[in-house]
Motif scaffolding. Structure first.
Motif, PDB file in Angstrom:
ATOM      1  N   ILE A 175      71.763  27.734 -11.274  1.00  0.00           N
ATOM      2  CA  ILE A 175      71.622  29.175 -11.486  1.00  0.00           C
ATOM      3  C   ILE A 175      72.627  29.913 -10.629  1.00  0.00           C
ATOM      4  CG2 ILE A 175      70.110  31.181 -11.223  1.00  0.00           C
ATOM      5  CD1 ILE A 175      67.727  29.334 -11.807  1.00  0.00           C
ATOM      6  N   VAL A 176      72.647  29.578  -9.367  1.00  0.00           N
ATOM      7  CA  VAL A 176      73.471  30.312  -8.406  1.00  0.00           C
ATOM      8  C   VAL A 176      74.962  30.134  -8.672  1.00  0.00           C
ATOM      9  CG1 VAL A 176      74.150  30.362  -5.973  1.00  0.00           C
ATOM     10  CG2 VAL A 176      71.726  30.423  -6.596  1.00  0.00           C
ATOM     11  N   ARG A 177      75.390  28.892  -8.952  1.00  0.00           N
ATOM     12  CA  ARG A 177      76.833  28.665  -9.110  1.00  0.00           C
ATOM     13  C   ARG A 177      77.401  29.358 -10.350  1.00  0.00           C
ATOM     14  NH1 ARG A 177      76.662  23.833  -9.463  1.00  0.00           N
ATOM     15  NH2 ARG A 177      77.726  22.985 -11.256  1.00  0.00           N
ATOM     16  N   PRO A 178      76.801  29.220 -11.538  1.00  0.00           N
ATOM     17  CA  PRO A 178      77.337  29.971 -12.677  1.00  0.00           C
ATOM     18  C   PRO A 178      77.236  31.482 -12.502  1.00  0.00           C
ATOM     19  CG  PRO A 178      75.367  28.754 -13.293  1.00  0.00           C
ATOM     20  CD  PRO A 178      75.760  28.269 -11.944  1.00  0.00           C
ATOM     21  N   ALA A 179      76.210  31.954 -11.807  1.00  0.00           N
ATOM     22  CA  ALA A 179      76.142  33.385 -11.508  1.00  0.00           C
ATOM     23  C   ALA A 179      77.328  33.802 -10.661  1.00  0.00           C
ATOM     24  CB  ALA A 179      74.831  33.716 -10.793  1.00  0.00           C
ATOM     25  N   ALA A 180      77.650  32.971  -9.666  1.00  0.00           N
ATOM     26  CA  ALA A 180      78.781  33.273  -8.790  1.00  0.00           C
ATOM     27  C   ALA A 180      80.094  33.260  -9.553  1.00  0.00           C
ATOM     28  CB  ALA A 180      78.830  32.259  -7.645  1.00  0.00           C
ATOM     29  N   GLU A 364      86.135  30.889  -5.751  1.00  0.00           N
ATOM     30  CA  GLU A 364      86.191  31.306  -7.142  1.00  0.00           C
ATOM     31  C   GLU A 364      85.988  30.121  -8.090  1.00  0.00           C
ATOM     32  OE1 GLU A 364      89.569  34.432  -7.779  1.00  0.00           O
ATOM     33  OE2 GLU A 364      90.164  33.155  -6.088  1.00  0.00           O
ATOM     34  N   ALA A 365      85.728  30.445  -9.353  1.00  0.00           N
ATOM     35  CA  ALA A 365      85.598  29.412 -10.376  1.00  0.00           C
ATOM     36  C   ALA A 365      86.898  28.626 -10.508  1.00  0.00           C
ATOM     37  CB  ALA A 365      85.253  30.056 -11.719  1.00  0.00           C
ATOM     38  N   PRO A 366      86.837  27.305 -10.497  1.00  0.00           N
ATOM     39  CA  PRO A 366      88.052  26.503 -10.690  1.00  0.00           C
ATOM     40  C   PRO A 366      88.613  26.676 -12.095  1.00  0.00           C
ATOM     41  CG  PRO A 366      86.263  25.182  -9.758  1.00  0.00           C
ATOM     42  CD  PRO A 366      85.664  26.476 -10.209  1.00  0.00           C
ATOM     43  N   ALA A 367      89.923  26.531 -12.225  1.00  0.00           N
ATOM     44  CA  ALA A 367      90.566  26.561 -13.532  1.00  0.00           C
ATOM     45  C   ALA A 367      90.243  25.287 -14.297  1.00  0.00           C
ATOM     46  CB  ALA A 367      92.076  26.724 -13.375  1.00  0.00           C
ATOM     47  N   GLY A 368      90.198  25.409 -15.629  1.00  0.00           N
ATOM     48  CA  GLY A 368      89.945  24.261 -16.480  1.00  0.00           C
ATOM     49  C   GLY A 368      88.472  24.102 -16.821  1.00  0.00           C
ATOM     50  N   LEU A 369      88.204  23.296 -17.835  1.00  0.00           N
ATOM     51  CA  LEU A 369      86.842  23.111 -18.330  1.00  0.00           C
ATOM     52  C   LEU A 369      86.346  21.673 -18.168  1.00  0.00           C
ATOM     53  CD1 LEU A 369      87.083  25.192 -21.639  1.00  0.00           C
ATOM     54  CD2 LEU A 369      86.375  25.966 -19.354  1.00  0.00           C
ATOM     55  N   ASP A 370      87.053  20.865 -17.378  1.00  0.00           N
ATOM     56  CA  ASP A 370      86.659  19.471 -17.200  1.00  0.00           C
ATOM     57  C   ASP A 370      85.546  19.295 -16.179  1.00  0.00           C
ATOM     58  OD1 ASP A 370      88.561  18.683 -19.027  1.00  0.00           O
ATOM     59  OD2 ASP A 370      90.108  18.347 -17.507  1.00  0.00           O
ATOM     60  N   SER A 371      85.306  20.327 -15.377  1.00  0.00           N
ATOM     61  CA  SER A 371      84.272  20.274 -14.346  1.00  0.00           C
ATOM     62  C   SER A 371      83.628  21.651 -14.248  1.00  0.00           C
ATOM     63  CB  SER A 371      84.880  19.887 -13.001  1.00  0.00           C
ATOM     64  OG  SER A 371      83.978  20.137 -11.935  1.00  0.00           O
ATOM     65  N   THR A 372      82.370  21.696 -13.808  1.00  0.00           N
ATOM     66  CA  THR A 372      81.705  22.983 -13.611  1.00  0.00           C
ATOM     67  C   THR A 372      81.676  23.404 -12.146  1.00  0.00           C
ATOM     68  OG1 THR A 372      79.538  21.912 -13.483  1.00  0.00           O
ATOM     69  CG2 THR A 372      80.256  22.693 -15.653  1.00  0.00           C
ATOM     70  N   GLY A 373      82.413  22.677 -11.271  1.00  0.00           N
ATOM     71  CA  GLY A 373      82.461  23.052  -9.864  1.00  0.00           C
ATOM     72  C   GLY A 373      81.465  22.274  -9.025  1.00  0.00           C
ATOM     73  N   ASP A 374      81.610  22.406  -7.726  1.00  0.00           N
ATOM     74  CA  ASP A 374      80.813  21.647  -6.769  1.00  0.00           C
ATOM     75  C   ASP A 374      79.486  22.363  -6.498  1.00  0.00           C
ATOM     76  OD1 ASP A 374      79.785  20.197  -4.628  1.00  0.00           O
ATOM     77  OD2 ASP A 374      81.706  20.035  -3.598  1.00  0.00           O
ATOM     78  N   PRO A 375      78.337  21.682  -6.658  1.00  0.00           N
ATOM     79  CA  PRO A 375      77.040  22.311  -6.388  1.00  0.00           C
ATOM     80  C   PRO A 375      76.635  22.316  -4.921  1.00  0.00           C
ATOM     81  CG  PRO A 375      76.688  20.086  -7.162  1.00  0.00           C
ATOM     82  CD  PRO A 375      78.179  20.317  -7.196  1.00  0.00           C
ATOM     83  N   VAL A 395      85.946  40.024  -5.272  1.00  0.00           N
ATOM     84  CA  VAL A 395      86.771  39.104  -6.045  1.00  0.00           C
ATOM     85  C   VAL A 395      87.673  38.336  -5.094  1.00  0.00           C
ATOM     86  CG1 VAL A 395      86.747  40.481  -8.160  1.00  0.00           C
ATOM     87  CG2 VAL A 395      88.536  40.854  -6.463  1.00  0.00           C
ATOM     88  N   GLY A 396      88.086  37.166  -5.539  1.00  0.00           N
ATOM     89  CA  GLY A 396      88.987  36.340  -4.756  1.00  0.00           C
ATOM     90  C   GLY A 396      90.434  36.611  -5.104  1.00  0.00           C
ATOM     91  N   PRO A 397      91.352  35.851  -4.540  1.00  0.00           N
ATOM     92  CA  PRO A 397      92.774  36.078  -4.768  1.00  0.00           C
ATOM     93  C   PRO A 397      93.196  35.850  -6.208  1.00  0.00           C
ATOM     94  CG  PRO A 397      92.417  34.057  -3.523  1.00  0.00           C
ATOM     95  CD  PRO A 397      91.116  34.781  -3.562  1.00  0.00           C
ATOM     96  N   GLY A 398      92.419  35.076  -6.963  1.00  0.00           N
ATOM     97  CA  GLY A 398      92.731  34.847  -8.368  1.00  0.00           C
ATOM     98  C   GLY A 398      92.143  35.873  -9.299  1.00  0.00           C
ATOM     99  N   GLY A 399      91.460  36.893  -8.735  1.00  0.00           N
ATOM    100  CA  GLY A 399      90.860  37.941  -9.557  1.00  0.00           C
ATOM    101  C   GLY A 399      89.519  37.594 -10.143  1.00  0.00           C
TER     102      GLY A 399
END
Length: 432
Positions: A175-180, A364-375, A395-399
């Motif tokens: 919940i928290v990570r996709p919200a972020a 910020e959210a990582p680029a690409g769709l191969d991973s959903t990020g670190d929980p 927002v982060g440096p990547g917007g």
């Protein structure tokens, strides 16, 4: 002129209940948003506009008093059973699977007048293998970013305005990570607040149902209605806030660290008493304990699929199951004992603080769709069972969005929701 898609949940339900708006008009407004964006975002595993309109018309035609969620459009994460829609759990093993009954929370939402808009994409069995969903906040369509997981479709659907609210589940940080990553509000209630009957189990001692929404009041209203509670949010409440850098501070990016400091500053400027909070030493190992408990319970929960359809399981999920099977019952009991110790000691921390604030993700959210990020940043709080609310702050440096998690004492969800709304107001006033 009323713009239906901009109404808060309470106001939307009030107008439908008073028949100044029809449930059908509300449904049509959000259907239009879905049809305009779904081809690029892929937030929905199942969506049928005619089926949505049929639900809405039944609500309008009913000659009875309407429930608390009258006409509210709801996204349903596809790990939740629905009798009138397929429930695939993000796995090819369950393609076309049609349960006999709704999950308990879906049935309750329908009974309160909610309109189930469809099934939102989930990662495989709410674990690691991503679906096709794209983060609506990606600055460029040519370089998509993950929406996070496992509640990928729910977060993207809310962030893009396809629905005002969506069911989500969390076993680690789902919940928290996709919200972020998507810049919406995520609310993981105290463990056990909502029943998980009819939700595909991953780790029964961790699985928690919550919501993703546009603002704190929306998620508080929605979960409160389902839990038969009214979360009274006191606008004058000035909490004692502990800044919790967690045992994983070295993993946090500069953007995540800066946003945590900014959240503390905003709360302090609004009257909160802010100080550093030191977690007890037992917390150093709780993220690993969560991972072990999750894998052990998953190996038991998915024994039927593992024995009969191993070819239908992804390599990452098979790794989770193999790890859990190798853990052993003695080690599992030790990890659960460490979790109990952590709950006792963190409870004492709330004698000093009303809420804690901590990073929601490394950045910020990582680029690409191969991973959903670190929980990583969500694991400990899920294990402890405390209520958590993610609030976007900057927002982060990547917007892309970055925010913080507010954590409260178990069963005092009203306290953490009040503090979260206070931070949300301050961030919006500053222009987050």
């Amino acid at each position: 002129m009323t713009i239906i898609t901009e109404l808060g949940l309470r106001e939307l339900a009030r107008q439908v209940a008073q028949r100044t708006l029809t449930a059908e008009a509300v449904a049509r407004a959000f259907i239009e948003r879905i049809e305009a964006q779904e081809a690029s975002l892929h937030a929905w595993q199942y969506f049928n506009a005619d089926q949505v309109l049929e639900q809405a018309r039944r609500i309008d035609a009913a000659n009875v008093a309407m429930g608390a969620l009258a006409g509210v459009p709801v996204g349903v994460k596809d790990v939740m059973d629905t009798a009138d829609m397929p429930s695939t759990y993000g796995s090819p093993i369950y393609a076309g699977h049609r349960p006999v009954f709704d999950a308990a929370v879906v049935a309750k939402a329908r009974a309160l007048g909610g309109v189930m808009m469809g099934k939102t994409v989930t990662t495989e069995f709410a674990t690691f293998k991503p679906g096709p969903t794209v983060n609506p906040r990606s600055p460029s369509a040519s370089q998509p970013h993950t929406p996070g997981g496992s509640s990928s479709g729910s977060a993207a659907a809310v962030a893009s305005g396809m629905v005002p609210i969506a069911f989500a589940t969390q076993t680690a940080a789902s919940i928290v990570r996709p919200a972020a990553f998507c810049g919406v509000v995520g609310y993981k209630p105290t463990f056990g607040t909502l029943p998980t009957v009819g939700v595909k189990p991953l780790s029964p001692s961790l699985d928690t149902i919550g919501a993703l929404g546009r603002c704190v009041d929306d998620v508080a209203f929605f979960v409160g209605a389902l839990a038969d509670r009214e979360f009274a949010i006191d606008a004058t409440y000035a909490p004692r806030v502990g800044i919790c850098r967690t045992p994983h501070w070295d993993v946090a990016t500069e953007a995540s660290r800066a946003v945590l400091a900014e959240a503390a500053r905003l709360l302090e400027a609004g009257g909160a008493v802010v100080a550093d909070a030191r977690l007890p030493d037992v917390c150093d190992g709780l993220a690993d304990a969560q991972a072990g408990i999750m894998s052990y319970e998953a190996a038991a929960a998915f024994s039927p699929e593992w024995q009969t359809r191993p070819d239908g399981l992804s390599a990452p999920f098979r790794t989770v199951l193999n790890t859990g099977a190798a853990l052993g019952g003695v080690r599992f009991a030790q990890l659960q004992d460490a979790a109990e110790q952590g709950r006792r000691e963190v409870t004492r921390l709330f004698d000093q603080f009303d809420v804690l604030i901590a990073p929601s993700a490394a950045g910020e959210a990582p680029a690409g769709l191969d991973s959903t990020g670190d929980p990583l940043f969500g694991r400990m709080w899920t294990l402890l069972g405390n209520p958590c609310v993610h609030v976007p702050v900057g927002v982060g440096p990547g917007g892309l969005p970055v925010g913080v998690t507010l954590i409260g004492p178990r069963w005092r969800d009203d306290v953490v929701l009040a503090a979260a709304e206070r931070l949300e107001r301050a961030a919006r006033a500053r222009g987050a």
